[in-house]
Design a protein around this motif. Sequence first.
Motif, PDB file in Angstrom:
ATOM      1  N   VAL A  67      15.689  -3.672  25.774  1.00  0.00           N
ATOM      2  CA  VAL A  67      14.651  -4.041  26.720  1.00  0.00           C
ATOM      3  C   VAL A  67      13.287  -4.093  26.039  1.00  0.00           C
ATOM      4  O   VAL A  67      13.024  -3.375  25.067  1.00  0.00           O
ATOM      5  CB  VAL A  67      14.631  -3.059  27.911  1.00  0.00           C
ATOM      6  CG1 VAL A  67      13.952  -1.737  27.536  1.00  0.00           C
ATOM      7  CG2 VAL A  67      13.985  -3.691  29.124  1.00  0.00           C
ATOM      8  N   GLY A  68      12.449  -4.975  26.524  1.00  0.00           N
ATOM      9  CA  GLY A  68      11.088  -5.097  26.018  1.00  0.00           C
ATOM     10  C   GLY A  68      10.106  -4.967  27.158  1.00  0.00           C
ATOM     11  O   GLY A  68      10.477  -4.633  28.296  1.00  0.00           O
ATOM     12  N   PRO A  69       8.859  -5.261  26.928  1.00  0.00           N
ATOM     13  CA  PRO A  69       7.847  -5.128  27.986  1.00  0.00           C
ATOM     14  C   PRO A  69       8.049  -6.090  29.147  1.00  0.00           C
ATOM     15  O   PRO A  69       7.550  -5.851  30.244  1.00  0.00           O
ATOM     16  CB  PRO A  69       6.534  -5.413  27.253  1.00  0.00           C
ATOM     17  CG  PRO A  69       6.934  -6.213  26.051  1.00  0.00           C
ATOM     18  CD  PRO A  69       8.269  -5.700  25.654  1.00  0.00           C
ATOM     19  N   TYR A  70       8.774  -7.178  28.903  1.00  0.00           N
ATOM     20  CA  TYR A  70       9.004  -8.175  29.941  1.00  0.00           C
ATOM     21  C   TYR A  70      10.464  -8.208  30.383  1.00  0.00           C
ATOM     22  O   TYR A  70      10.927  -9.185  30.969  1.00  0.00           O
ATOM     23  CB  TYR A  70       8.572  -9.554  29.444  1.00  0.00           C
ATOM     24  CG  TYR A  70       7.137  -9.593  28.983  1.00  0.00           C
ATOM     25  CD1 TYR A  70       6.097  -9.736  29.889  1.00  0.00           C
ATOM     26  CD2 TYR A  70       6.828  -9.443  27.634  1.00  0.00           C
ATOM     27  CE1 TYR A  70       4.775  -9.748  29.474  1.00  0.00           C
ATOM     28  CE2 TYR A  70       5.503  -9.454  27.205  1.00  0.00           C
ATOM     29  CZ  TYR A  70       4.481  -9.604  28.121  1.00  0.00           C
ATOM     30  OH  TYR A  70       3.179  -9.610  27.706  1.00  0.00           O
ATOM     31  N   GLY A  71      11.199  -7.162  30.110  1.00  0.00           N
ATOM     32  CA  GLY A  71      12.601  -7.115  30.486  1.00  0.00           C
ATOM     33  C   GLY A  71      13.499  -7.545  29.342  1.00  0.00           C
ATOM     34  O   GLY A  71      13.144  -7.414  28.172  1.00  0.00           O
ATOM     35  N   PHE A  72      14.683  -8.048  29.694  1.00  0.00           N
ATOM     36  CA  PHE A  72      15.627  -8.515  28.685  1.00  0.00           C
ATOM     37  C   PHE A  72      15.341  -9.966  28.328  1.00  0.00           C
ATOM     38  O   PHE A  72      14.789 -10.720  29.120  1.00  0.00           O
ATOM     39  CB  PHE A  72      17.065  -8.405  29.193  1.00  0.00           C
ATOM     40  CG  PHE A  72      17.504  -6.999  29.468  1.00  0.00           C
ATOM     41  CD1 PHE A  72      17.609  -6.068  28.445  1.00  0.00           C
ATOM     42  CD2 PHE A  72      17.808  -6.597  30.762  1.00  0.00           C
ATOM     43  CE1 PHE A  72      18.012  -4.770  28.696  1.00  0.00           C
ATOM     44  CE2 PHE A  72      18.218  -5.306  31.025  1.00  0.00           C
ATOM     45  CZ  PHE A  72      18.319  -4.387  29.989  1.00  0.00           C
ATOM     46  N   ALA A  73      15.724 -10.361  27.131  1.00  0.00           N
ATOM     47  CA  ALA A  73      15.534 -11.748  26.696  1.00  0.00           C
ATOM     48  C   ALA A  73      16.322 -12.684  27.588  1.00  0.00           C
ATOM     49  O   ALA A  73      17.451 -12.403  27.972  1.00  0.00           O
ATOM     50  CB  ALA A  73      15.995 -11.909  25.254  1.00  0.00           C
TER      51      ALA A  73
END
Length: 642
Positions: A67-73
Amino acid sequence: MTRGTKLAMTGGSLVALALLAGSMSVTRPAPNRPETAAAPMVPVGLVSFDSCADALTELRAAATASVGPYGFAGEAGLFGDRTAAIGGAGSKARTFAGAPADPAGRDTGAAHSTTNNHEAGADEPDLVKTDGRRIVAVTGGVLRVVDPASHRVTGRLDLTGGREELRWQEHRLLLLGDRALVLREDPPRPADALRSIRRAGATRLLLVDLVGRPLLLGTYRIQGSTVDARLTGDTARVAVRASARLTFPLASEGTDPVRTERNREVIARAGVEAWLPEYEWTAGAERHTGRVGCDRLSRPDRMTGSSTLTVLSFDLTSDRLGDGDPVAVAADADTVYGTATSLYLAGQRPTPITGTPRWRPSATEQVTDIYQFDTAAPGRPRFLAAGSVPGWLINQYALSEWAGHLRVATTTGEFQGEGTISESAVRVLRRDGGTLVPTGVVDGLGRGERIYSVRYLGPVAYVVTFRQTDPLYALNLADPAAPVVTGELKITGYSAYLHPLPGQRLLGVGQEADRQGRIKGLQVSLFDVRDPGRPDRLDQWHLPGGWSHAEHDPHAFLYRPDTGLVALPVDAGVRLLRVGDDTISEIGEVTHPFRNVRNRSQWGPQVRRSLVVGDVLWTVSEAGLRATEPDSARSLAWIAAT
């Protein structure tokens, strides 16, 4: 032809083209580049979880790392449909071909066309089906059965359950004897959409008895969206992709590290049910609910924890759908390729979003994972092997199983704007235990371009790449360890779909373009591929400014080999062409009236499909069905979708 006789298959042309391998030259392609432009290929396999607790631990860990700051790729709810962003992967593809005689001895009706399936023995769902006795189509949420002999509607069944929004949903069909399996996406209800920015829809299946008045026998609903389905024998298998049900906070405040940490906290609180889709099935007045069990879930060696793939199996000779006997993988896929004995699920490996959202992964992140299942026997499929290749697929036609090997065509790199760096390749894989391992590759195809279409014909392959001009590559794959390019034809424009014709020819449907790559309208190209070292274009039909559904959906393509008829949905109508030995000529156009069309426009209702029963061409749109004389385009009957 007598009742029950099917029209000739195009299989003869496949055999003829396959025989080209014996006369192919072995011109060497440009020297193969080492596979350093993409991420290292780590073999993937599937491993069962020991328990639900073990599954939850591993799924949380994978999701936390991904996960990243904007959710999953690739989350469609945030950044649009990833399928479209990667060049149409997962797009689906009607030819004129007769199916073999029904093994159960059922009356299979008059000579008729069948869905333009990629492989024999693996029927694909489509908007309309016919068995020669009846035509079955769903428009506006209503299933209609038409008698092609009398030109009458003999049955009608509303499948919306009173939900008006479902009249706008596309319904696709599989047909077996007197049973129809209808597939549709149930959109999220308003309350679901407010609770989550992620997709909250579901896949809905409806089993309909077509004897007499159509009757709904039962339904099946599962969380997630349909990837695709195949019917082999009496068993329909449906692949469903479900995002992990994790509601991340709206990313409106804070730094990227802060946003990422908030998302990880959501994952840490999630239970295993966030990754295990719920389902519900009915049979008459019965209603049953359940959830895919941890014992039915496996994981690849590398996973992101962002989604689950579930393969469901249904016996269409039964009076109920049951629980679907699910098999699930903690993985992602957007493409289904099926044969009479195998089912492949493929998709680009998701990558974490660590900064500004990007529509496309970098070249080093472009990896396609492939999972193979054995579907030779009825019932639940059995996992066989998995593997990975660099790049991404254009659609299911980029895959082909032949002589114990899987051929895969992919594009790697960026290809938009100036300074484009991309190339395409065809790789040959074989199964070694539970792994699909590479045996050979031919790369360096279309540098600075991307793949627009692929067609495999036995040991031969044809690949079209495009940016400004259209190279049609001919490849010899007879030796899986040493595939080679044997010939190349450069013309303007491109073919988005390739169809084999008798006499060692190909028909390409796509767009004409100028020398700078600007598209100029629909073109149909007739190619001579008798000499694999020198493919040639025999004729071209061009409609300036035109487009066709068949460019992106081969199910919209109809070819009748005994007469050379080609029917193509063009703009709102259907253009009828005749393909001779070395020429393409136009017969006429079929259009439908405005009546009973909800989204009325100056272009009229779009005719989506064509089929043939006996010597009559039938066309289907939201407005209804038209019967036409194919040799003259003269209308014989109109059936409004009332």
